[in-house]
Each structure stands twice: as structure tokens, then as C-alpha cells.
Design an enzyme around this catalytic site. Structure first.
Site, PDB file in Angstrom:
ATOM      1  N   HIS A  31       0.923  -1.194  -0.097  1.00  0.00           N
ATOM      2  CA  HIS A  31       0.163   0.133   0.119  1.00  0.00           C
ATOM      3  C   HIS A  31       1.009   1.272  -0.122  1.00  0.00           C
ATOM      4  CE1 HIS A  31      -2.873  -2.843   2.057  1.00  0.00           C
ATOM      5  NE2 HIS A  31      -3.596  -2.546   1.086  1.00  0.00           N
TER       6      HIS A  31
ATOM      7  N   LYS B 265     -16.830  -7.293   6.565  1.00  0.00           N
ATOM      8  CA  LYS B 265     -15.564  -7.814   6.489  1.00  0.00           C
ATOM      9  C   LYS B 265     -14.901  -7.704   7.937  1.00  0.00           C
ATOM     10  CE  LYS B 265     -11.324  -7.426   3.640  1.00  0.00           C
ATOM     11  NZ  LYS B 265     -10.755  -6.696   2.362  1.00  0.00           N
TER      12      LYS B 265
ATOM     13  N   ARG C 162      -1.921  -5.504  -8.490  1.00  0.00           N
ATOM     14  CA  ARG C 162      -0.785  -6.546  -8.346  1.00  0.00           C
ATOM     15  C   ARG C 162      -0.680  -7.804  -9.250  1.00  0.00           C
ATOM     16  NH1 ARG C 162      -2.658  -8.229  -2.692  1.00  0.00           N
ATOM     17  NH2 ARG C 162      -4.689  -8.140  -3.662  1.00  0.00           N
TER      18      ARG C 162
ATOM     19  N   SER D 278      -2.767  -7.741   2.983  1.00  0.00           N
ATOM     20  CA  SER D 278      -2.851  -7.878   4.527  1.00  0.00           C
ATOM     21  C   SER D 278      -3.092  -9.025   5.122  1.00  0.00           C
ATOM     22  CB  SER D 278      -4.237  -7.101   4.771  1.00  0.00           C
ATOM     23  OG  SER D 278      -4.117  -5.661   4.204  1.00  0.00           O
TER      24      SER D 278
HETATM   25  N1  COA Z   1      -0.465  -3.771  -1.900  1.00  0.00           N
HETATM   26  C1  COA Z   1      -0.620  -4.819  -0.885  1.00  0.00           C
HETATM   27  N2  COA Z   1      -1.742  -5.313  -0.842  1.00  0.00           N
HETATM   28  C2  COA Z   1      -2.958  -5.046  -1.507  1.00  0.00           C
HETATM   29  C3  COA Z   1      -2.572  -3.774  -2.539  1.00  0.00           C
HETATM   30  C4  COA Z   1      -1.215  -3.505  -2.677  1.00  0.00           C
HETATM   31  N3  COA Z   1      -1.043  -2.658  -3.795  1.00  0.00           N
HETATM   32  N4  COA Z   1      -3.816  -3.786  -3.393  1.00  0.00           N
HETATM   33  C5  COA Z   1      -4.610  -4.781  -2.826  1.00  0.00           C
HETATM   34  N5  COA Z   1      -4.017  -5.252  -1.653  1.00  0.00           N
HETATM   35  C6  COA Z   1      -4.740  -6.352  -1.092  1.00  0.00           C
HETATM   36  C7  COA Z   1      -5.266  -5.856   0.363  1.00  0.00           C
HETATM   37  O1  COA Z   1      -4.105  -5.864   1.374  1.00  0.00           O
HETATM   38  C8  COA Z   1      -6.367  -6.740   0.811  1.00  0.00           C
HETATM   39  O2  COA Z   1      -5.694  -8.038   1.355  1.00  0.00           O
HETATM   40  P1  COA Z   1      -6.552  -9.010   2.299  1.00  0.00           P
HETATM   41  O3  COA Z   1      -7.714  -9.483   1.226  1.00  0.00           O
HETATM   42  O4  COA Z   1      -5.813 -10.156   2.465  1.00  0.00           O
HETATM   43  O5  COA Z   1      -7.299  -8.011   3.267  1.00  0.00           O
HETATM   44  C9  COA Z   1      -6.939  -6.885  -0.647  1.00  0.00           C
HETATM   45  O6  COA Z   1      -5.912  -6.716  -1.503  1.00  0.00           O
HETATM   46  C10 COA Z   1      -8.090  -6.138  -0.947  1.00  0.00           C
HETATM   47  O7  COA Z   1      -7.932  -5.044  -0.333  1.00  0.00           O
HETATM   48  P2  COA Z   1      -8.394  -3.502  -0.596  1.00  0.00           P
HETATM   49  O8  COA Z   1      -7.513  -3.007  -1.462  1.00  0.00           O
HETATM   50  O9  COA Z   1      -8.393  -2.935   0.671  1.00  0.00           O
HETATM   51  O10 COA Z   1      -9.806  -3.734  -1.090  1.00  0.00           O
HETATM   52  P3  COA Z   1     -11.317  -4.028  -0.598  1.00  0.00           P
HETATM   53  O11 COA Z   1     -11.694  -5.053  -1.552  1.00  0.00           O
HETATM   54  O12 COA Z   1     -10.987  -4.364   0.974  1.00  0.00           O
HETATM   55  O13 COA Z   1     -12.234  -2.757  -0.489  1.00  0.00           O
HETATM   56  C11 COA Z   1     -12.821  -0.824  -1.883  1.00  0.00           C
HETATM   57  C12 COA Z   1     -12.009  -1.960  -1.734  1.00  0.00           C
HETATM   58  C13 COA Z   1     -12.927  -0.212  -0.295  1.00  0.00           C
HETATM   59  C14 COA Z   1     -12.135   0.427  -2.420  1.00  0.00           C
HETATM   60  C15 COA Z   1     -14.065  -1.122  -2.288  1.00  0.00           C
HETATM   61  O14 COA Z   1     -14.807  -2.428  -1.589  1.00  0.00           O
HETATM   62  C16 COA Z   1     -14.998  -0.039  -2.041  1.00  0.00           C
HETATM   63  O15 COA Z   1     -15.200   0.971  -2.678  1.00  0.00           O
HETATM   64  N6  COA Z   1     -15.882  -0.342  -1.250  1.00  0.00           N
HETATM   65  C17 COA Z   1     -17.179   0.789  -1.058  1.00  0.00           C
HETATM   66  C18 COA Z   1     -18.443   0.428  -1.524  1.00  0.00           C
HETATM   67  C19 COA Z   1     -18.311   0.954  -2.968  1.00  0.00           C
HETATM   68  O16 COA Z   1     -18.281   1.957  -3.318  1.00  0.00           O
HETATM   69  N7  COA Z   1     -18.207  -0.181  -3.943  1.00  0.00           N
HETATM   70  C20 COA Z   1     -18.147   0.109  -5.347  1.00  0.00           C
HETATM   71  C21 COA Z   1     -19.007   0.151  -6.098  1.00  0.00           C
HETATM   72  S1  COA Z   1     -20.512  -1.012  -5.927  1.00  0.00           S
END
Ligand code: COA
Length: 163
Positions: free
Chosen positions: A16, A40, A89, A127
Site C-alpha cells: 500500500h 468484513k 498486483r 494484509s
Molecule cells: N499492496 C498490498 N496489498 C494490496 C494491494 C497493494 N498494492 N492492493 C490490494 N491489496 C490487498 C489488500 O491487502 C487486501 O488484502 P486482504 O484481502 O488480504 O485483506 C486485498 O488486497 C483487498 O484490499 P483493499 O484494496 O483494501 O480492497 P477491498 O476489497 O477491501 O476494498 C474498496 C476495496 C474499499 C475500494 C471497495 O470495496 C469499495 O469501494 N467499497 C465501498 C463500496 C463501493 O463504493 N463499492 C463500489 C461500487 S459498487
């Protein structure tokens, strides 16, 4: 240009940080947004995550941290952010991000999504990988900022682990 980098950040990793540091060079202002998803299961509370990320981005003057619920595009509108940053990624991320960004585009086509490809050495970090590593007795020092590694050990092994 003001940009928003949303995620769960439970916890923030060096992967991140790679995205944040590079996005902070592109955007005039970057807001790291902890998006709260009640479905979550998380290890760190929102307040803990805010504190940890604020400490990790202290050296970046144009980066701030917020927490929010609901839709990311609604938060972008409230923040007057015109760009959404996400990291990619692997192909798996691309498929998920394509779906999310298409939905976001349909909700508000004035907000553009920009994707940054992860630095190769960091592309395997997530994560969950970091949490599992510490649960299994490993040290996540190469994968998360130092202060976050300390918090992870405290949270998972308690203050009496001697670590
Ligand atoms: N480096 C390290 N880890 C990364 C990464 C990076 N560059 N990019 C993604 N990840 C990992 C995270 O560590 C996380 O790992 P985990 O599953 O082991 O916990 C996983 O990828 C996904 O994490 P994250 O990037 O936090 O995405 P998310 O799926 O939890 O949430 C949101 C993404 C918050 C942007 C999305 O769910 C959202 O917008 N939610 C609000 C509702 C909404 O507007 N939805 C969209 C329209 S319907």
C-alpha cells in the site's frame, strides 16, 4: 488534482505504501480512505488504522487519512476528489478492479479511476498474508512499516509475548 486511495488497510502494508508514495507524486493532494465494510472481519479498529496510517504517511505532506462508510464515489464527491487510485498486483486484481471501476463509472462518470501497477517485489503482499505470517510466529518486518509491525505483534501475541 485531488485523488482518493480507498481500501480496508487491515493493516496497511509496504505494498500500500508503494502505491501511496507514487500516487502522492502524481496528485496535488491524496486522501487515503479507510472504507468501513461491516461485513468484513477486521483485526484493527478504524481508530487504530487511522493512527497507524497517519504515522506511516507523516513524511508525505500532501497525504491525509480519513475513514468513511458507504460508497467510495460519494466520499470522493464529499472530498472534491476527481480521481480514484487503486493498485494492481496481478491479473486477479485487474478483474476485480475492472468490475469495481465500471460500477463506480456508472455511479459517477466524473470520477476517473487510475491504476498503478505494483512494484514487482511487493506484488505478492496482502494484509492477510502479513497477518497469517505473524499468527504463525513469523516476523513481518520486510512487509509492513516498522510501527505497524510492532502493533501487529502486540495485537496478535499480546503485550506479554516478549517480542
Ligand atoms: N499492496 C498490498 N496489498 C494490496 C494491494 C497493494 N498494492 N492492493 C490490494 N491489496 C490487498 C489488500 O491487502 C487486501 O488484502 P486482504 O484481502 O488480504 O485483506 C486485498 O488486497 C483487498 O484490499 P483493499 O484494496 O483494501 O480492497 P477491498 O476489497 O477491501 O476494498 C474498496 C476495496 C474499499 C475500494 C471497495 O470495496 C469499495 O469501494 N467499497 C465501498 C463500496 C463501493 O463504493 N463499492 C463500489 C461500487 S459498487
Amino acid at each position: 488534482m485531488k485523488a482518493c486511495y480507498p481500501g480496508t488497510f487491515d493493516p496497511l502494508t509496504n505494498g500500500h505504501m508503494d502505491i501511496i508514495e507514487r500516487a502522492a507524486k502524481i496528485a496535488d493532494e491524496l486522501v487515503v480512505a479507510i472504507m468501513v465494510n461491516p461485513d468484513k472481519k477486521v483485526l484493527f479498529s478504524v481508530d487504530e488504522r487511522i493512527e497507524m496510517i497517519e504515522e506511516a504517511v507523516r513524511h508525505l505532506p500532501n497525504v491525509s487519512v480519513v475513514a468513511s462508510e458507504g460508497l467510495t464515489v460519494d466520499l470522493c464527491r464529499r472530498l472534491h476528489a476527481s480521481v480514484l487510485i487503486r493498485g494492481i498486483r496481478a491479473v486477479m486484481d485487474y478483474e476485480y478492479e475492472l468490475q469495481q471501476s465500471t460500477a463506480n463509472m456508472m455511479l459517477d462518470d466524473t470520477i476517473e479511476s487510475i491504476f498503478l501497477v505494483a512494484t514487482p517485489e511487493l506484488s505478492f503482499i496482502s494484509s492477510s498474508v502479513v497477518k497469517n505470517l505473524v499468527v504463525s510466529g513469523g516476523d513481518a518486518e520486510k512487509f509492513v512499516p516498522q510501527a505497524i509491525n510492532r502493533k501487529l505483534k502486540e495485537k496478535i501475541h499480546g503485550n506479554h509475548s516478549g517480542i
